[in-house]
Design a protein around this motif. Structure first.
Motif, PDB file in Angstrom:
ATOM      1  N   ALA A 153       0.829  -1.205   0.000  1.00 23.85           N
ATOM      2  CA  ALA A 153       0.000   0.000   0.000  1.00 23.85           C
ATOM      3  C   ALA A 153       0.864   1.256   0.000  1.00 23.85           C
ATOM      4  O   ALA A 153       0.570   2.230  -0.705  1.00 23.85           O
ATOM      5  CB  ALA A 153      -0.932  -0.007   1.207  1.00 23.85           C
ATOM      6  N   ALA A 154       1.951   1.240   0.781  1.00 24.11           N
ATOM      7  CA  ALA A 154       2.844   2.400   0.823  1.00 24.11           C
ATOM      8  C   ALA A 154       3.513   2.625  -0.521  1.00 24.11           C
ATOM      9  O   ALA A 154       3.643   3.772  -0.988  1.00 24.11           O
ATOM     10  CB  ALA A 154       3.901   2.197   1.910  1.00 24.11           C
ATOM     11  N   VAL A 160       1.413   6.429  -7.093  1.00 18.26           N
ATOM     12  CA  VAL A 160       0.330   7.297  -7.557  1.00 18.26           C
ATOM     13  C   VAL A 160       0.736   8.767  -7.471  1.00 18.26           C
ATOM     14  O   VAL A 160       0.521   9.552  -8.403  1.00 18.26           O
ATOM     15  CB  VAL A 160      -0.949   7.032  -6.737  1.00 18.26           C
ATOM     16  CG1 VAL A 160      -1.989   8.120  -6.996  1.00 18.26           C
ATOM     17  CG2 VAL A 160      -1.531   5.666  -7.073  1.00 18.26           C
ATOM     18  N   LEU A 161       1.345   9.163  -6.349  1.00 20.42           N
ATOM     19  CA  LEU A 161       1.740  10.560  -6.167  1.00 20.42           C
ATOM     20  C   LEU A 161       2.806  10.968  -7.185  1.00 20.42           C
ATOM     21  O   LEU A 161       2.768  12.090  -7.723  1.00 20.42           O
ATOM     22  CB  LEU A 161       2.253  10.771  -4.745  1.00 20.42           C
ATOM     23  CG  LEU A 161       1.214  10.613  -3.624  1.00 20.42           C
ATOM     24  CD1 LEU A 161       1.873  10.722  -2.261  1.00 20.42           C
ATOM     25  CD2 LEU A 161       0.102  11.645  -3.761  1.00 20.42           C
ATOM     26  N   LEU A 162       3.756  10.078  -7.433  1.00 20.44           N
ATOM     27  CA  LEU A 162       4.779  10.382  -8.436  1.00 20.44           C
ATOM     28  C   LEU A 162       4.156  10.493  -9.829  1.00 20.44           C
ATOM     29  O   LEU A 162       4.522  11.378 -10.613  1.00 20.44           O
ATOM     30  CB  LEU A 162       5.855   9.297  -8.415  1.00 20.44           C
ATOM     31  CG  LEU A 162       6.775   9.290  -7.187  1.00 20.44           C
ATOM     32  CD1 LEU A 162       7.574   7.987  -7.130  1.00 20.44           C
ATOM     33  CD2 LEU A 162       7.727  10.482  -7.199  1.00 20.44           C
ATOM     34  N   ASP A 207      -9.247   5.839  -3.619  1.00 23.03           N
ATOM     35  CA  ASP A 207      -9.646   4.769  -2.703  1.00 23.03           C
ATOM     36  C   ASP A 207     -10.569   3.814  -3.462  1.00 23.03           C
ATOM     37  O   ASP A 207     -11.640   4.220  -3.910  1.00 23.03           O
ATOM     38  CB  ASP A 207     -10.366   5.354  -1.497  1.00 23.03           C
ATOM     39  CG  ASP A 207     -10.694   4.304  -0.446  1.00 23.03           C
ATOM     40  OD1 ASP A 207     -10.132   3.190  -0.535  1.00 23.03           O
ATOM     41  OD2 ASP A 207     -11.502   4.593   0.453  1.00 23.03           O
ATOM     42  N   PRO A 208     -10.158   2.562  -3.685  1.00 25.22           N
ATOM     43  CA  PRO A 208      -8.946   1.936  -3.170  1.00 25.22           C
ATOM     44  C   PRO A 208      -7.715   2.295  -3.999  1.00 25.22           C
ATOM     45  O   PRO A 208      -7.826   2.746  -5.141  1.00 25.22           O
ATOM     46  CB  PRO A 208      -9.256   0.441  -3.281  1.00 25.22           C
ATOM     47  CG  PRO A 208     -10.166   0.368  -4.477  1.00 25.22           C
ATOM     48  CD  PRO A 208     -11.005   1.602  -4.435  1.00 25.22           C
TER      49      PRO A 208
END
Length: 746
Positions: A153-154, A160-162, A207-208
């Motif tokens: 998950a981390a 996703v952020l990158l 999410d998810p």
């Protein structure tokens, strides 16, 4: 440890007092609302993504690992999980030990160590308690099983952020972007993680979270090189004994024997003659010699020639055996049962056998060590620990200071096998630092480490079974006498935890830890497993694979004896009794095929055994004989393993090979008796451990599986001893029923 309350104006102490005793107190503790912030420290140029990950402007991907590295490979396997989901370049991945934080708690390990102790407490509350208490535990082959999901998950969140940061620059939909080898890609466009890291946090996560579904360019399943290996090879890796602080001194310790023992006298004048000698610190339970170097401290301790008084009934091997016999003659607690055994056994001809297992030592390469510094009321500890939070609590209690005033730096561990769940060295070093008013490094000698181990408990089993006309096992009973090690562990390790103490005050209903692994995985219509708690006067603790190390010996040796009575070949007998357990049956057939199984005929010197636990399965074929000097010689070991999906096959193989050697060492040595409250072993030589020349040919076959990962680091230990014992029966014609396996000790 960073923590903040959310919508709560009730103190922890208030809840503990107001919650009442037992389950009520744990309920209050579990329902207390708390939130936890990441406390992963940042260096200049690093960007924090979450509690597990930070990325530097140089492209370094640093993964926080909350588990102790003591050779099992968590400093590689856990970062590999996150790096795979992130799409990182393995050459840029680094490791940082996680600081104490409930975010990194390991409830699975707590359940393993304290099996059955908190049965009256519902599982959700047990898990909540482990997290609230920041139980960072490394034990029970739980690292991958516990942390695969949060690490994935981390990694997915950071990916996703990158991708969002890159998509913003390119003016495209982030969902059309991907990551690979440290780059975010979109068609032919590529941006390094390093270029995006500073701008990436702060985005909105879906999410998810979308996990990677493609099968290309995946790190999971690859035998990537260990991240801890280079530093261990070139000597730059730091262990607790490598710590050097300004004005630091060195201490050696000798502790009182077991039982009611007190320090009587020391020869201070003789110790003062040792060059480098600085001080002597004493209390009722131990004496420490302090010097300017470790060698002088050891010599001064010998010169002190400490004498101890011992009162009460002596603890000897005979008294330990008598305690086990008495426990088995008394009432036991039924831990597991299926069907109605009474009518099955009534009037029937039963096959019976009795087995024993002796006290086993950990004997890790690194003995107990701790470095402590106490300044301005704050204590710093450098420790090889599998339970940093519990070590911190114990050290704080020893000095009478708040836990918040103690900082623990978890170090690499030179082996452990469960020994470093103990925190006496941390307490002793803390006391020495206060008395000496300067930093101190305490190292137990090999003799001290063996004399004051928390031993794998001894056990005595009486097995009984009824066979049907076709050789099927109709009924099975195992009555096992052993110390209640699960409750002992909980009482010792959780001594400073009010909630745990309250739960421990609940009436004891047997100790599942003490008989873990005894419930047969064979399809038997009626069975019963009883635990008979034995008070042997010797402290016991968690040892690699725990009770499975002796319950598998009892079960798999007895299965062989039943096969002999039934007139059935041992391998076929097992597979027939498995009743469709395809994974374990495949392990058995694979080990037999690789090992050239000859049917266990007399004179073959072959034996086979299997075991399932921690979600994994193993079968072991051994070839062994008795040498002319009446010692056990193991010629060959073949193992087939199904541990589910493998993060890093090389790590799995290393752990299986190491476990086979560890189990073999325990089968033919690695144990101690007791004489007048002292362990008989003093050195590694006394343990009869296998040397390189004694190491058999070893073959390990890893069976591919898409099942969830199971435990690995303990898996190979339980089945080795029964495989060797069964091999010796076919070699010699007689059965050895006691561990360690010694001629004349049947």
């Amino acid at each position: 440890m960073a923590a903040r309350g959310e919508g709560s104006n009730v103190s922890r102490r208030g809840l503990l007092v107001g919650g009442g005793a037992g389950v009520g107190l744990l309920v209050a503790w579990a329902l207390w609302p708390r939130g936890y912030a990441p406390n992963l420290p940042l260096a200049k140029g690093e960007t924090l993504f979450n509690a597990w990950l930070k990325i530097g402007e140089d492209g370094t991907v640093t993964v926080a690992v909350p588990q102790a590295e003591h050779g099992q490979g968590v400093y590689t396997a856990l970062p590999q999980i996150l790096a795979d989901e992130l799409g990182a370049d393995w050459r840029t991945v680094a490791v940082q030990p996680a600081l104490l934080n409930p975010l990194y708690a390991n409830p699975r390990a707590a359940d393993t160590l304290f099996t059955g102790v908190f049965d009256a407490v519902p599982p959700p509350l047990r898990e909540a308690h482990a997290r609230r208490g920041a139980l960072l535990l490394t034990a029970g082959s739980t690292s991958v099983r516990m942390f695969e999901a949060p690490l994935r998950a981390a990694g997915a969140a950071a990916r996703v952020l990158l991708c969002q940061a890159a998509a913003k620059r390119w003016g495209v939909d982030w969902r059309a972007c991907a990551t690979e080898a440290g780059f975010v890609t979109h068609g032919k466009r590529r941006l390094r993680f390093a270029e995006l890291a500073a701008a990436a946090p702060g985005g909105t996560l879906p999410d998810p979270l979308p996990l990677r579904a493609d099968d290309t360019n995946r790190l999971t399943g690859q035998s990537l090189p260990r991240l801890d290996a280079p530093a261990k090879i070139d000597g730059s890796a730091n262990f607790a004994g490598d710590i050097r602080l300004p004005d630091m001194v060195f201490a050696a310790i000798r502790q009182a024997p077991l039982g009611d023992a007190r320090l009587l006298s020391v020869d201070r004048a003789a110790a003062a003659k040792v060059r480098g000698m600085l001080s002597v610190v004493t209390n009722d339970g131990w004496v420490a010699a302090v010097a300017s170097n470790g060698w002088a401290a050891d010599r001064a301790l010998d010169a002190l020639a400490p004498r101890f008084t011992i009162r009460g009934t002596p603890i000897n091997s005979d008294s330990i055996d008598a305690a086990l016999d008495a426990a088995l003659a008394g009432d036991g607690t039924r831990i597991w049962a299926q069907g109605d055994l009474a009518p099955v056994f009534k009037g029937a001809r039963l096959v019976t056998a009795e087995y024993r297992a002796g006290l086993a030592v950990h004997a890790a390469i690194e003995t107990m060590t701790a470095t402590a510094r106490l300044e301005d009321g704050r204590l710093e500890l450098w420790l090889p620990t599998q339970a940093p939070g519990l070590a911190r609590a114990a050290a704080a209690a020893a000095l009478g200071i708040a836990e918040a005033a103690v900082t623990v730096y978890p170090m690499l561990i030179g082996g452990s096998f469960g020994a470093n769940l103990d925190h006496r060295a941390a307490q002793q070093a803390a006391v020495l630092a206060r008395v000496l008013k300067r930093p101190v490094q305490l190292t137990w000698s090999r003799r001290e480490d063996l004399q004051h181990d928390r031993y794998r408990p001894p056990a005595l089993a009486r097995m009984a079974a009824r066979l049907g006309a076709n050789g099927q096992i109709l009924g099975w009973q195992a009555r096992i006498a052993a110390p209640a090690t699960g409750r002992e562990l909980a009482a010792r390790l959780l001594d400073t935890d009010a909630a745990a103490r309250a739960a421990l005050a609940l009436p004891a209903t047997g100790d599942r830890y003490a008989v873990a692994g005894a419930r047969p995985f064979y399809r038997i219509p009626a069975y019963a497993i009883d635990h008979h708690p034995a008070d042997i006067g010797v402290p016991t603790g968690h040892w690699r694979s725990g009770a499975h190390s002796y319950t598998a010996f009892f079960t798999e040796c007895f299965i062989d004896e039943l096969a002999h009575v039934a007139g059935t070949e041992a391998l076929s007998f097992r597979i027939a009794m498995l009743g469709g357990d395809a994974r374990l049956a495949r392990c058995l057939s694979t080990a037999a095929a690789l090992g050239g199984w000859e049917g266990g005929v007399p004179g073959s010197g072959q034996g086979i055994a299997c075991h399932s636990f921690r979600g994994s399965h193993i079968a072991v074929l051994a070839e062994a004989h008795i040498d002319d000097d009446r010692t056990v010689a193991v010629d060959r070991i073949v193992a087939a393993v199904d541990c589910g999906r493998q993060i890093n096959p090389d790590l799995v193989r290393q752990q299986i090979e190491g476990g086979l050697i560890f189990g073999m060492a325990a089968a033919i040595g690695g144990a101690t008796g007791f004489s007048e409250n002292r362990a008989d072993v003093r050195t590694l030589r006394d343990l009869g451990l296998p040397r390189l020349a004694d190491t058999p040919d070893i073959t390990v076959e890893l069976i591919s599986s898409e099942a969830d990962p199971g435990g690995v680091s303990e898996l190979a230990v339980p089945a080795v001893a029964p495989a060797i014992a069964n091999a010796l029966q076919t070699s010699t014609g007689y059965r050895l029923r006691s561990l360690p396996l010694t001629v004349g000790n049947s």
